[in-house]
Design an enzyme around this catalytic site. Structure first.
Site, short mmCIF file in Angstrom:
data_model
loop_
_atom_site.label_atom_id
_atom_site.label_comp_id
_atom_site.label_asym_id
_atom_site.label_seq_id
_atom_site.Cartn_x
_atom_site.Cartn_y
_atom_site.Cartn_z
CG ASP A 23 -2.02 1.03 1.13
OD1 ASP A 23 -2.41 1.41 0.01
OD2 ASP A 23 -2.49 1.49 2.20
CG ASN A 71 -7.88 -1.86 -4.94
OD1 ASN A 71 -6.95 -2.65 -4.70
ND2 ASN A 71 -8.16 -0.88 -4.11
C1 IPE Z 1 -5.40 -2.54 0.04
O1 IPE Z 1 -5.10 -1.21 -0.13
C2 IPE Z 1 -5.39 -3.25 -1.28
C3 IPE Z 1 -4.08 -3.37 -1.90
C4 IPE Z 1 -2.94 -2.94 -1.44
C5 IPE Z 1 -4.07 -4.05 -3.17
P1 IPE Z 1 -6.24 -0.10 -0.29
O2 IPE Z 1 -5.53 1.18 -0.47
O3 IPE Z 1 -7.19 -0.52 -1.33
O4 IPE Z 1 -6.96 -0.19 1.13
P2 IPE Z 1 -7.74 0.91 1.96
O5 IPE Z 1 -8.70 1.57 1.01
O6 IPE Z 1 -6.71 1.87 2.47
O7 IPE Z 1 -8.40 0.16 3.07
C1 IPE Z 2 -1.69 0.20 -3.31
O1 IPE Z 2 -1.44 1.57 -3.36
C2 IPE Z 2 -1.93 -0.41 -4.65
C3 IPE Z 2 -3.33 -0.73 -4.91
C4 IPE Z 2 -4.30 -0.64 -4.05
C5 IPE Z 2 -3.67 -1.18 -6.25
P1 IPE Z 2 -2.62 2.63 -3.38
O2 IPE Z 2 -3.02 2.87 -4.79
O3 IPE Z 2 -3.72 2.20 -2.46
O4 IPE Z 2 -1.87 3.89 -2.80
P2 IPE Z 2 -2.43 4.93 -1.73
O5 IPE Z 2 -2.85 4.15 -0.54
O6 IPE Z 2 -3.57 5.64 -2.40
O7 IPE Z 2 -1.27 5.80 -1.45
MG MG Z 3 -4.07 2.51 -0.48
#
Ligand code: IPE
Ligand code: IPE
Ligand code: MG
Length: 244
Positions: A23, A71
């Protein structure tokens, strides 16, 4: 000196299975005034490095959360760039993954993926079956609640077609209905990015997993950070409810 510490593995308990919620890619890009997809690309490069570090530590299973069922709600542009990144990643690193003995597995609702991405992941799984240095298990279009409901439905089918009776269901064999029920439960979960939550990842499998949260964003995660996570894991006392 830094490398000395990185390579110091004595006194480390090496987990059999490490899980990572990758993340922070979006925030990493935002800090650099770049589009989110650049952050995802940096995240994919980081995964490539982390796989190598895990093999250095002789970790046998690595499960990474790459894309959740939730996502899909993101903008079409971001979703498309992530789906294209899957194709790009395996195109670029196929040889390297082979040379490093990385066996690929995937968990999640893969039928949701666009055709090209699906083809690439199926081929990666098929072509890597004989490798055995590390299993890299990638969660794509994965949601743990969805996995549990799906398992209940598959169990219902087994009841209906008579391959199982109700009293045969146990905690051990319920996981046979999961996407990769043969994999051991994770011993250590690492979540970079600063959030301290599970976000619908492996709810059943994490029952007795040690949790490690780190504020650094995923593209900034270093070998030193992995070492620190393993060192912390080594200090934990896993009691499993016993009074030791
Ligand atoms: C969790 O991250 C999913 C992945 C890293 C693929 P998210 O960014 O989607 O999770 P939340 O929204 O912070 O809970
Ligand atoms: C994790 O990074 C990757 C996916 C969830 C696909 P994020 O895209 O959630 O990055 P932040 O949390 O918005 O920084
Ligand atoms: Mg994230």
């Amino acid at each position: 000196m830094k490398n000395l510490k990185n390579d110091k593995t004595e006194n480390l308990k090496i987990p059999n299975h490490v899980a990572i919620i990758m993340d922070g890619n979006g925030r990493w890009a935002k800090k650099r005034l770049m589009p989110r997809k650049i952050g995802h690309r940096a995240g994919a490069e980081k995964l490539r490095q982390v796989v190598r570090w895990c093999t250095d530590y002789n970790i046998k299973h690595l499960t990474v959360y790459a894309f959740s069922t939730e996502n899909w709600q993101r903008s079409q542009d971001e979703v498309n760039s992530l789906m294209n990144l899957i194709v790009e990643f395996f195109g670029k690193y196929e040889d390297e993954l082979r040379a490093e003995g990385v066996r690929l597995r995937f968990i999640g609702e893969l039928s949701d993926l666009p055709e090209k991405s699906l083809e690439v992941v199926q081929r990666a799984e098929r072509d890597s079956q004989e490798r055995n240095r590390i299993i890299l298990n990638i969660a794509l279009s994965y949601g743990s609640r969805q996995e549990i409901v799906r398992a209940c439905k598959l169990y219902g089918e087994a009841l209906l077609n008579g391959t199982m009776t109700n009293d045969q269901l146990t905690i051990e064999n319920f996981s046979d209905f999961f996407y990769a029920g043969d994999l051991p439960d994770p011993d250590l979960l690492i979540r970079p990015g600063g959030e301290q939550r599970i976000s619908n990842f492996l709810l059943w499998q994490l029952s007795y997993t040690e949790m490690y949260f780190i504020d650094k964003l995923w593209p900034d995660f270093s070998k030193e950070d992995l070492y620190e996570a393993l060192a912390e894991y080594s200090r934990r006392d896993r009691r499993y409810g016993d009074a030791r």
